[in-house]
Design a protein around this motif. Sequence first.
Motif, PDB file in Angstrom:
ATOM      1  N   ILE A 103      -2.754   2.906   2.757  1.00  0.00           N
ATOM      2  CA  ILE A 103      -3.843   3.227   1.837  1.00  0.00           C
ATOM      3  C   ILE A 103      -3.691   2.375   0.592  1.00  0.00           C
ATOM      4  O   ILE A 103      -2.601   2.318   0.006  1.00  0.00           O
ATOM      5  N   SER A 104      -4.765   1.746   0.178  1.00  0.00           N
ATOM      6  CA  SER A 104      -4.700   0.873  -0.992  1.00  0.00           C
ATOM      7  C   SER A 104      -5.936   1.043  -1.854  1.00  0.00           C
ATOM      8  O   SER A 104      -7.045   1.252  -1.343  1.00  0.00           O
ATOM      9  N   LEU A 132      -3.894   7.305  -7.446  1.00  0.00           N
ATOM     10  CA  LEU A 132      -4.893   7.904  -6.564  1.00  0.00           C
ATOM     11  C   LEU A 132      -4.566   7.622  -5.102  1.00  0.00           C
ATOM     12  O   LEU A 132      -4.699   8.501  -4.244  1.00  0.00           O
ATOM     13  N   ALA A 133      -4.127   6.408  -4.814  1.00  0.00           N
ATOM     14  CA  ALA A 133      -3.731   6.069  -3.442  1.00  0.00           C
ATOM     15  C   ALA A 133      -2.549   6.924  -3.002  1.00  0.00           C
ATOM     16  O   ALA A 133      -2.485   7.384  -1.857  1.00  0.00           O
ATOM     17  N   LYS A 167      -1.981  13.815   0.913  1.00  0.00           N
ATOM     18  CA  LYS A 167      -2.892  14.656   1.693  1.00  0.00           C
ATOM     19  C   LYS A 167      -2.824  14.293   3.172  1.00  0.00           C
ATOM     20  O   LYS A 167      -2.808  15.167   4.044  1.00  0.00           O
ATOM     21  N   LEU A 168      -2.774  13.000   3.467  1.00  0.00           N
ATOM     22  CA  LEU A 168      -2.692  12.577   4.859  1.00  0.00           C
ATOM     23  C   LEU A 168      -1.353  12.951   5.482  1.00  0.00           C
ATOM     24  O   LEU A 168      -1.283  13.273   6.672  1.00  0.00           O
ATOM     25  N   GLU A 169      -0.290  12.896   4.693  1.00  0.00           N
ATOM     26  CA  GLU A 169       1.026  13.309   5.197  1.00  0.00           C
ATOM     27  C   GLU A 169       0.958  14.741   5.714  1.00  0.00           C
ATOM     28  O   GLU A 169       1.556  15.080   6.739  1.00  0.00           O
ATOM     29  N   ALA A 170       0.211  15.590   4.997  1.00  0.00           N
ATOM     30  CA  ALA A 170       0.115  16.991   5.401  1.00  0.00           C
ATOM     31  C   ALA A 170      -0.755  17.179   6.636  1.00  0.00           C
ATOM     32  O   ALA A 170      -0.525  18.086   7.434  1.00  0.00           O
ATOM     33  N   LEU A 171      -1.750  16.314   6.819  1.00  0.00           N
ATOM     34  CA  LEU A 171      -2.691  16.496   7.912  1.00  0.00           C
ATOM     35  C   LEU A 171      -2.225  15.863   9.222  1.00  0.00           C
ATOM     36  O   LEU A 171      -2.566  16.346  10.298  1.00  0.00           O
ATOM     37  N   PRO A 194       0.824  -1.202   0.000  1.00  0.00           N
ATOM     38  CA  PRO A 194       0.000   0.000   0.000  1.00  0.00           C
ATOM     39  C   PRO A 194       0.862   1.259   0.000  1.00  0.00           C
ATOM     40  O   PRO A 194       2.080   1.190   0.181  1.00  0.00           O
ATOM     41  N   SER A 195       0.210   2.404  -0.210  1.00  0.00           N
ATOM     42  CA  SER A 195       0.876   3.676   0.059  1.00  0.00           C
ATOM     43  C   SER A 195       0.895   3.858   1.572  1.00  0.00           C
ATOM     44  O   SER A 195      -0.100   3.576   2.245  1.00  0.00           O
ATOM     45  N   ILE A 196       2.012   4.315   2.092  1.00  0.00           N
ATOM     46  CA  ILE A 196       2.212   4.298   3.543  1.00  0.00           C
ATOM     47  C   ILE A 196       2.501   5.709   4.072  1.00  0.00           C
ATOM     48  O   ILE A 196       3.305   6.445   3.504  1.00  0.00           O
ATOM     49  N   VAL A 197       1.818   6.051   5.151  1.00  0.00           N
ATOM     50  CA  VAL A 197       2.151   7.228   5.949  1.00  0.00           C
ATOM     51  C   VAL A 197       2.826   6.707   7.210  1.00  0.00           C
ATOM     52  O   VAL A 197       2.186   6.071   8.048  1.00  0.00           O
ATOM     53  N   ASP A 198       4.110   6.947   7.330  1.00  0.00           N
ATOM     54  CA  ASP A 198       4.897   6.348   8.409  1.00  0.00           C
ATOM     55  C   ASP A 198       5.108   7.332   9.549  1.00  0.00           C
ATOM     56  O   ASP A 198       5.834   8.322   9.408  1.00  0.00           O
TER      57      ASP A 198
END
Length: 471
Positions: free
Chosen positions: A126-127, A135-136, A142-146, A114-118
């Motif tokens: 996110i997958s 898209l993932a 976006k989540l990295e920023a939040l 998946p795409s990962i926010v670590d």
Amino acid sequence: MDYLPIFADIRNKPVLIVGGGAVAVRKIDLLLRAGAQVWVVAPALCPELAILEGRGTVTWFAHQYQSSQLDRVYLVIAATDDGELNDRIFSDARERRLFANVVDCQPKCSFIFPSIVDRSPMVVAISSSGTAPVLARLLREKLEALLPGNLGQMAAIAGQWRDKVKQRFGKMSQRRRFWESAFNGLFASQVASGNVAGARQTLDRQLAHPEANQGEIILVGAGPGDAGLLTLRGLQVIQQADVVLYDHLVSDEVLDLVRRDAERICVGKRANAHSVSQEETHRLLVKLASQGKRVVRLKGGDPFIFGRGGEELQVAVEAGIPFQVVPGITAAAGATAYAGIPLTHRHHAQSALFITGHGRSDGDGMDWLSLARARQTLAIYMGTLKAAEISAQLISHGRDARTPVAVISRGTRQDQQVLTGTLEALDELAQRAPTPALLVIGEVVNLHQQLAWFQHSAQQTGRESAVVNLA
């Protein structure tokens, strides 16, 4: 759900990578971060892999793939450009009921990356089940920023307190309320500000006295108006606030970003209109924080530049209330940038001075002789009412009456207006300018017509914006 999202423990477990190129490197990076033993099968290694192999970080297990190599591994990844070989690896793995991933071939994957926010130990995956990886990735960005960068540290500290909390609270509902309070209160703020020792003390204090929820004051700079100029930290804080005390200078666009159920109190000061005194603002800050609330003091621009932020924090110190500061983009930086007026330029100005036209009535007078020097930029806040005096004093102390000036009204907002002219006409410009407005004096103003990018964009998109020259 096409795939079951699980987090696998692969620490010290062998994982086979077939392929020695750039694609393999990307997968290996994730595996190493998860603590896996990486075995590489490839005729040759790319330079990045050769460096890892030379350091002993990965093992060059073999030059050619053999199905027997799968008997000793936990996972297998096929990262070659040989389609037949990749198919054979997947088939061999399936016969052994072994999880396999063929890079960029979703049908030949029993697991996917998946795409990962670590934010270790917090990890968000996110997958799109292999259907839309771009898209993932965009969602991950976006989540990295939040998500705050300190989430991992917060989770690690919480893990160290889990047993204490279990011993203190017998019911799961009590433990849940304790952690909800911690993650939304002073503990989280102290971790975010780097005060780890204070955060640990806060947890201990909340364990001993769970009913005594301590509030805090967070001073946040909202920037000059454009909500896009609000800092990431500022956005995170206003979305966690219990109550927000804001000024008239804070734009509606920024206020729309405040948490929906937060209480909002306007404590602005405006000439010839109802205003809240500074003393009343101080009283409110202390009262609300003393009730255990997270109080955000939201101020236009930067709270430490002509914003009385220092005075308000001194009150917090005297009351023993924890506080922190989130800086903002000040009007002199934001409004001039949007007007295409550099504050400094090696051919026009080697320094910039920020001045308020509304100082203390009992304060010392301006050092007009220093302010009137050429080749420097003056950015004057709250100066429209004293524009005539400013113009006369600067000219009488040696500044050329033809020095370029600009009055930037409602800077960075959709209805921004820039009036330009010369120093001798400053008062006339100021009288015509809507407020809030910033006065800019200096040769750099001449660059406005050439660099006014926001004005040009506004005209092209139909925004209400104006550029007026009064020479």
